[in-house]
Scaffold this active site. Structure first.
Site, short mmCIF file in Angstrom:
data_model
loop_
_atom_site.label_atom_id
_atom_site.label_comp_id
_atom_site.label_asym_id
_atom_site.label_seq_id
_atom_site.Cartn_x
_atom_site.Cartn_y
_atom_site.Cartn_z
N ARG A 89 -13.77 -2.46 -57.33
CA ARG A 89 -13.31 -3.01 -56.04
C ARG A 89 -12.19 -4.02 -56.27
NH1 ARG A 89 -12.40 -7.82 -53.82
NH2 ARG A 89 -14.26 -8.64 -54.82
N ASP A 90 -12.51 -5.17 -56.82
CA ASP A 90 -11.51 -6.23 -56.99
C ASP A 90 -10.40 -5.76 -57.93
OD1 ASP A 90 -10.26 -8.68 -56.87
OD2 ASP A 90 -12.05 -9.85 -57.29
N HIS A 117 -17.02 -16.52 -59.44
CA HIS A 117 -16.08 -15.38 -59.42
C HIS A 117 -14.72 -15.92 -59.82
CE1 HIS A 117 -14.50 -11.62 -57.27
NE2 HIS A 117 -13.41 -12.36 -57.33
N HIS A 153 -10.96 -15.64 -61.42
CA HIS A 153 -9.78 -14.88 -61.85
C HIS A 153 -9.16 -15.60 -63.04
CE1 HIS A 153 -9.50 -11.64 -58.81
NE2 HIS A 153 -10.32 -12.44 -58.15
N CYS A 169 -5.91 -10.02 -56.10
CA CYS A 169 -6.13 -9.88 -54.66
C CYS A 169 -4.79 -9.54 -54.02
CB CYS A 169 -6.70 -11.17 -54.08
SG CYS A 169 -6.90 -11.07 -52.29
N ASN A 220 -9.92 -10.49 -62.68
CA ASN A 220 -11.08 -11.34 -62.95
C ASN A 220 -11.23 -11.49 -64.46
OD1 ASN A 220 -11.69 -9.57 -60.45
ND2 ASN A 220 -13.00 -11.35 -60.22
P1 HMG Z 1 -7.30 -6.23 -37.94
O1 HMG Z 1 -5.97 -5.53 -37.85
O2 HMG Z 1 -7.36 -7.65 -37.48
O3 HMG Z 1 -8.47 -5.42 -37.23
O4 HMG Z 1 -7.78 -6.14 -39.44
P2 HMG Z 1 -8.64 -4.86 -35.80
O5 HMG Z 1 -10.08 -4.99 -35.47
O6 HMG Z 1 -7.62 -5.45 -34.83
O7 HMG Z 1 -8.29 -3.30 -35.96
C1 HMG Z 1 -7.00 -2.84 -36.32
C2 HMG Z 1 -7.10 -1.45 -36.94
O8 HMG Z 1 -7.88 -1.52 -38.15
C3 HMG Z 1 -7.80 -0.44 -36.05
O9 HMG Z 1 -7.28 0.85 -36.38
C4 HMG Z 1 -9.24 -0.50 -36.52
O10 HMG Z 1 -9.95 0.67 -36.27
C5 HMG Z 1 -9.03 -0.66 -38.02
P3 HMG Z 1 -6.06 1.52 -35.53
O11 HMG Z 1 -6.56 1.56 -34.12
O12 HMG Z 1 -4.88 0.59 -35.72
O13 HMG Z 1 -5.88 2.83 -36.21
N1 HMG Z 1 -10.17 -1.33 -38.69
C6 HMG Z 1 -10.82 -0.81 -39.75
N2 HMG Z 1 -10.66 0.32 -40.44
C7 HMG Z 1 -11.51 0.55 -41.47
N3 HMG Z 1 -12.49 -0.31 -41.81
C8 HMG Z 1 -12.67 -1.45 -41.14
C9 HMG Z 1 -11.83 -1.74 -40.05
N4 HMG Z 1 -11.74 -2.77 -39.18
C10 HMG Z 1 -10.74 -2.50 -38.34
N5 HMG Z 1 -13.65 -2.28 -41.50
C11 HMG Z 1 -9.37 -6.14 -41.23
C12 HMG Z 1 -9.00 -6.74 -39.88
C13 HMG Z 1 -10.45 -7.02 -41.83
C14 HMG Z 1 -9.87 -4.74 -41.05
C15 HMG Z 1 -8.11 -6.13 -42.13
O14 HMG Z 1 -7.58 -7.42 -42.13
C16 HMG Z 1 -8.36 -5.67 -43.52
O15 HMG Z 1 -8.72 -4.54 -43.77
N6 HMG Z 1 -8.10 -6.58 -44.51
C17 HMG Z 1 -8.28 -6.27 -45.91
C18 HMG Z 1 -9.10 -7.34 -46.56
C19 HMG Z 1 -9.36 -7.04 -48.02
O16 HMG Z 1 -9.86 -5.98 -48.35
N7 HMG Z 1 -9.01 -8.00 -48.90
C20 HMG Z 1 -9.29 -7.92 -50.29
C21 HMG Z 1 -10.74 -8.17 -50.57
S1 HMG Z 1 -11.19 -9.88 -50.55
C22 HMG Z 1 -10.84 -10.45 -52.14
O17 HMG Z 1 -10.25 -9.74 -52.92
C23 HMG Z 1 -11.32 -11.81 -52.55
C24 HMG Z 1 -12.58 -11.75 -53.41
O18 HMG Z 1 -12.39 -10.94 -54.55
C25 HMG Z 1 -12.98 -13.18 -53.86
C26 HMG Z 1 -11.83 -13.95 -54.51
O19 HMG Z 1 -11.31 -13.51 -55.54
O20 HMG Z 1 -11.45 -14.99 -53.96
C27 HMG Z 1 -13.75 -11.18 -52.63
MG MG Z 2 -11.53 -11.62 -56.43
#
Ligand code: HMG
Ligand code: MG
Length: 300
Positions: A13-14, A205, A207, A238, A247
């Site tokens: 995932r990450d 967690h 990096h 990220c 990480n």
């Molecule tokens: P949004 O645009 O605000 O959502 O995105 P929305 O509710 O307005 O919907 C917009 C569109 O997205 C719609 O589709 C929804 O159906 C679709 P359209 O009508 O345009 O075709 N949608 C989705 N599709 C699939 N799955 C869903 C979903 N929700 C809405 N769950 C959203 C909000 C959260 C979806 C968006 O901002 C997003 O996908 N962000 C990605 C976040 C991400 O994956 N980040 C990386 C992981 S976090 C990380 O790496 C940190 C961590 O490792 C810890 C650290 O290191 O600090 C965990």
């Molecule tokens: Mg991370």
């Protein structure tokens, strides 16, 4: 019996969420099958997020469905909102993770809402998860520095972590997202969080952008933390934290923990096979110091 430290493998995932050329479903599945042979007890399979935002994680639900389910190996999916949760539920997922941050700007860039709004979405996810007996893990990003706001107040990290726990997350993983932290600052974050929460519900967690992750993990161990996230071959970063590297590698974490006398359940040969295979697929030098030394010793 040596004390157990749980490793949560976040490479699929990450790690893979940050690859310029997304791996296909077969390649992602092969990586997870390799990891399932290593003795790792928790593996993050992918994220049920928008494929427009993170194309690398498209079809994570389908990937989950294709994996064998084995006793003693937890497979999880990231679900930032109810839409993501429903996708995970539909394929029978038993553990999901919600994710927010201690920084408003990062939360906005990452999940397109404020911290408060993220909690409104999580309330729906957690209620649905509880109704289906599904475990929920919580992530807090930017526990030391934010790529947009700079230094973060440890009290803010403690506040967001406690809020996730009170809402129903069984474990809170503290994300040092951009890898700038040093142990002195990590110590302050744990001190603030441990004033609010038991060490048993906290995870680290880290990096490794500036090579400090292993020092930060040592500091965390000193303060009683016994769960760490890591990524095979140090994959990742990220997409919303420019320049942040992967990480801590699972290989380096394994070495630190086993040399310090902790039990991890990991089979070294299987771990190194997984490490070798993904480095071949990505055609990349493995940044893990342990892996480099291990293969050098094998050749000598
Ligand atoms: P949004 O645009 O605000 O959502 O995105 P929305 O509710 O307005 O919907 C917009 C569109 O997205 C719609 O589709 C929804 O159906 C679709 P359209 O009508 O345009 O075709 N949608 C989705 N599709 C699939 N799955 C869903 C979903 N929700 C809405 N769950 C959203 C909000 C959260 C979806 C968006 O901002 C997003 O996908 N962000 C990605 C976040 C991400 O994956 N980040 C990386 C992981 S976090 C990380 O790496 C940190 C961590 O490792 C810890 C650290 O290191 O600090 C965990
Ligand atoms: Mg991370």
């Amino acid at each position: 019996m040596n004390e157990f430290v749980k490793i949560v493998e976040v490479g699929p995932r990450d790690g893979l969420q940050n690859e310029k050329t997304p791996l296909n479903l077969e390649q992602r599945k092969a990586l997870i099958l390799d990891l399932m042979r290593t003795g790792l007890k928790s593996i993050e399979v992918g994220s049920c997020v928008s494929a427009k935002w993170v194309p690398q994680m498209a079809q994570s639900d389908e990937l989950y469905a294709q994996l064998p389910k084995m006793d003693g190996i937890g497979l999880s999916l990231l679900t930032p909102n109810i839409k993501g949760f429903e996708a995970a539920l539909a394929v029978g997922c038993k553990e999901v993770a919600v994710f927010t941050a201690a920084s408003e700007s990062f939360t906005r860039k990452n999940i397109n809402c404020s911290i408060d709004e993220s909690f409104e979405k999580f309330a729906d996810v957690i209620a649905a998860a509880q109704a289906h007996d599904i475990k929920v893990r919580g992530y807090v990003s930017c526990i030391v520095d934010c790529p947009y706001e700079g230094a973060i107040d440890p009290q803010q990290v403690a506040k967001v972590s406690k809020r996730l726990y009170d809402m129903g997350c069984y474990e809170i993983s503290l994300g040092e997202t951009i890898g700038t932290a040093t142990p002195d600052r990590v110590k302050n974050v744990w001190n603030a969080c441990l004033a609010e929460l038991d060490s048993k519900v906290l995870a680290g967690h880290f990096h490794n952008t500036f090579g400090m992750a292993i020092a930060n993990i040592y500091q965390s161990l000193e303060q009683g933390i016994r769960v760490f996230d890591s990524s095979i071959s140090g994959l990742g970063g990220c997409p919303y934290a420019k320049g942040a590297s992967g990480n801590i590698s699972t290989e380096d974490l394994y070495y630190l923990l086993s040399k310090m006398g902790f039990e991890t359940g990991i089979d070294l040969d299987a771990l190194m096979q997984a490490s070798h295979n993904i480095s071949q697929v990505l055609n990349r030098q493995n940044p893990s110091n342990f892996a480099t030394a291990y293969w050098q010793n094998q050749r000598d």
